[in-house]
Design an enzyme around this catalytic site. Sequence first.
Site, PDB file in Angstrom:
ATOM      1  N   ARG A  54      83.498 -44.943 -65.649  1.00 33.54           N
ATOM      2  CA  ARG A  54      84.921 -44.826 -65.939  1.00 33.54           C
ATOM      3  C   ARG A  54      85.468 -43.598 -65.222  1.00 33.54           C
ATOM      4  O   ARG A  54      84.801 -42.588 -65.114  1.00 33.54           O
ATOM      5  CB  ARG A  54      85.123 -44.679 -67.450  1.00 33.54           C
ATOM      6  CG  ARG A  54      84.622 -45.898 -68.158  1.00 33.54           C
ATOM      7  CD  ARG A  54      84.989 -46.020 -69.608  1.00 33.54           C
ATOM      8  NE  ARG A  54      85.556 -44.866 -70.280  1.00 33.54           N
ATOM      9  CZ  ARG A  54      86.112 -44.944 -71.480  1.00 33.54           C
ATOM     10  NH1 ARG A  54      86.172 -46.091 -72.115  1.00 33.54           N
ATOM     11  NH2 ARG A  54      86.586 -43.876 -72.057  1.00 33.54           N
ATOM     12  N   THR A  79      77.187 -38.237 -58.522  1.00 29.62           N
ATOM     13  CA  THR A  79      77.522 -37.362 -59.629  1.00 29.62           C
ATOM     14  C   THR A  79      77.945 -36.006 -59.112  1.00 29.62           C
ATOM     15  O   THR A  79      77.536 -35.585 -58.044  1.00 29.62           O
ATOM     16  CB  THR A  79      76.335 -37.217 -60.609  1.00 29.62           C
ATOM     17  OG1 THR A  79      76.636 -36.191 -61.550  1.00 29.62           O
ATOM     18  CG2 THR A  79      75.054 -36.863 -59.892  1.00 29.62           C
ATOM     19  N   ARG A  80      78.790 -35.356 -59.868  1.00 25.02           N
ATOM     20  CA  ARG A  80      79.116 -33.965 -59.570  1.00 25.02           C
ATOM     21  C   ARG A  80      78.982 -33.119 -60.829  1.00 25.02           C
ATOM     22  O   ARG A  80      79.438 -32.006 -60.887  1.00 25.02           O
ATOM     23  CB  ARG A  80      80.516 -33.855 -58.961  1.00 25.02           C
ATOM     24  CG  ARG A  80      81.640 -34.353 -59.839  1.00 25.02           C
ATOM     25  CD  ARG A  80      82.981 -34.147 -59.152  1.00 25.02           C
ATOM     26  NE  ARG A  80      84.073 -34.122 -60.080  1.00 25.02           N
ATOM     27  CZ  ARG A  80      84.845 -35.175 -60.361  1.00 25.02           C
ATOM     28  NH1 ARG A  80      84.612 -36.332 -59.800  1.00 25.02           N
ATOM     29  NH2 ARG A  80      85.837 -35.054 -61.208  1.00 25.02           N
ATOM     30  N   HIS A  93      73.573 -35.818 -68.388  1.00 26.21           N
ATOM     31  CA  HIS A  93      73.209 -35.808 -69.799  1.00 26.21           C
ATOM     32  C   HIS A  93      72.645 -37.179 -70.162  1.00 26.21           C
ATOM     33  O   HIS A  93      72.509 -38.058 -69.312  1.00 26.21           O
ATOM     34  CB  HIS A  93      74.419 -35.420 -70.650  1.00 26.21           C
ATOM     35  CG  HIS A  93      74.860 -33.997 -70.417  1.00 26.21           C
ATOM     36  ND1 HIS A  93      74.035 -32.928 -70.681  1.00 26.21           N
ATOM     37  CD2 HIS A  93      75.991 -33.477 -69.888  1.00 26.21           C
ATOM     38  CE1 HIS A  93      74.653 -31.807 -70.359  1.00 26.21           C
ATOM     39  NE2 HIS A  93      75.834 -32.110 -69.875  1.00 26.21           N
ATOM     40  N   HIS A 120      74.406 -40.379 -68.832  1.00 25.17           N
ATOM     41  CA  HIS A 120      74.189 -40.760 -67.421  1.00 25.17           C
ATOM     42  C   HIS A 120      72.763 -41.244 -67.204  1.00 25.17           C
ATOM     43  O   HIS A 120      72.512 -42.119 -66.380  1.00 25.17           O
ATOM     44  CB  HIS A 120      74.489 -39.587 -66.497  1.00 25.17           C
ATOM     45  CG  HIS A 120      75.801 -38.931 -66.773  1.00 25.17           C
ATOM     46  ND1 HIS A 120      75.898 -37.732 -67.428  1.00 25.17           N
ATOM     47  CD2 HIS A 120      77.062 -39.341 -66.525  1.00 25.17           C
ATOM     48  CE1 HIS A 120      77.173 -37.417 -67.560  1.00 25.17           C
ATOM     49  NE2 HIS A 120      77.899 -38.365 -67.034  1.00 25.17           N
TER      50      HIS A 120
END
Length: 380
Positions: free
Chosen positions: A284, A190-191, A195, A198
């Site tokens: 996605r 993740t970057r 929330h 995720h």
Amino acid sequence: MTATVGTDHLIRPHGGQLLERTGPRPEGVEELETIVLTSREMSDLDMLASGALSPLQGFMGRVDYERVVEEMRLASGLPWALPVCLAVDEAPRGDEVALADKAGRPLAVLEVEEVYDYDRQREAERCFRTTDADHPGVARLYAQKPSYLAGRVTVFERREPEFPELALDPADTRARFAERGWRRVVGFQTRNPIHRAHEYLTKGALETVDGLLVHPLVGETKSDDVPAETRVECYRVLLESYYPADRVVLASFPAAMRYAGPREAIWHAICRKNYGCSHFIVGRDHAGVGSYYGTYDAQLIFDEFESHELDIEPMFFEHAFYCRACGQMATPKSCPHGGDDHVFLSGTKVRELLADGQLPPEEFSRPEVAEVLIAAYQPS
Ligand SMILES: [Zn+2]
């Protein structure tokens, strides 16, 4: 090389073994010609040091580079999705050069193997699927020096990690997984702040394996991404409040974002395999930017390899949302209801709320995470 005792039950590193490129500081480094690395090259060097880029032992030579660009494979045939190259103005004079950080402090020695020219446009077209200079990865490529310098590296001084307590090398994460008795581990790249959407994906994946590696990228990103220290604080409060401590490891992923979308998804998966992950979440538009890539391109590209070649198993996810009719988090795969029942906020809307000091709906964001973001958005 660090022994990886007791971790044999974990997935094997890419190419068979972790190749860490660290060693003692050699005599006479000060006399060597010095090349100052860009921040992307610094990230790559650090990942070569730790074995995160196994089986690479240095910056790529021409044969590897050409085959990676054209076929997503190293010369050996092993899958590899993105060039890991060092750009220079001209061939060095000696057999060895020192590699230095921005301040000119030498960190590594490179054994000069070859210097070769490359075609920026072709690399952009093949690796980024665009030659548009507005693409941040392409812009960086176009700004590079004109030749690539290849050779094995030995890193004698690791760069100062931004988050020392999160700086786990592949041997370290493997040891942590082994200590916890995990065999099957899913990695989450993740970057962005995590929330509810995720959280749902990571927990959905965790239900099917032994452990979860939350592996935020803390290398260089576009300047409009949320700053790394804010994101790290978000991960901490979220994990503390909503995940069982014995099922999650939080560590930083030191790569620089390339924004190469599909190819970067493959590259990210291979790196996570080196960290000991047997599974990898691909959402996605993984590693995408703007509208350069199709929604599912980063998932479809995995079909270009036989599954045994990558070994690490991708887990594909849809965007998740809270559905009022279902009364829970869901995705288009699992919820039959329409958009009116779904709690959806655009990134812009969320930023507006946070900047205004308002909590987004609890169905969208955990309040603990929102509080961290609100504090970060307030003018200091
Ligand atoms: Zn529903």
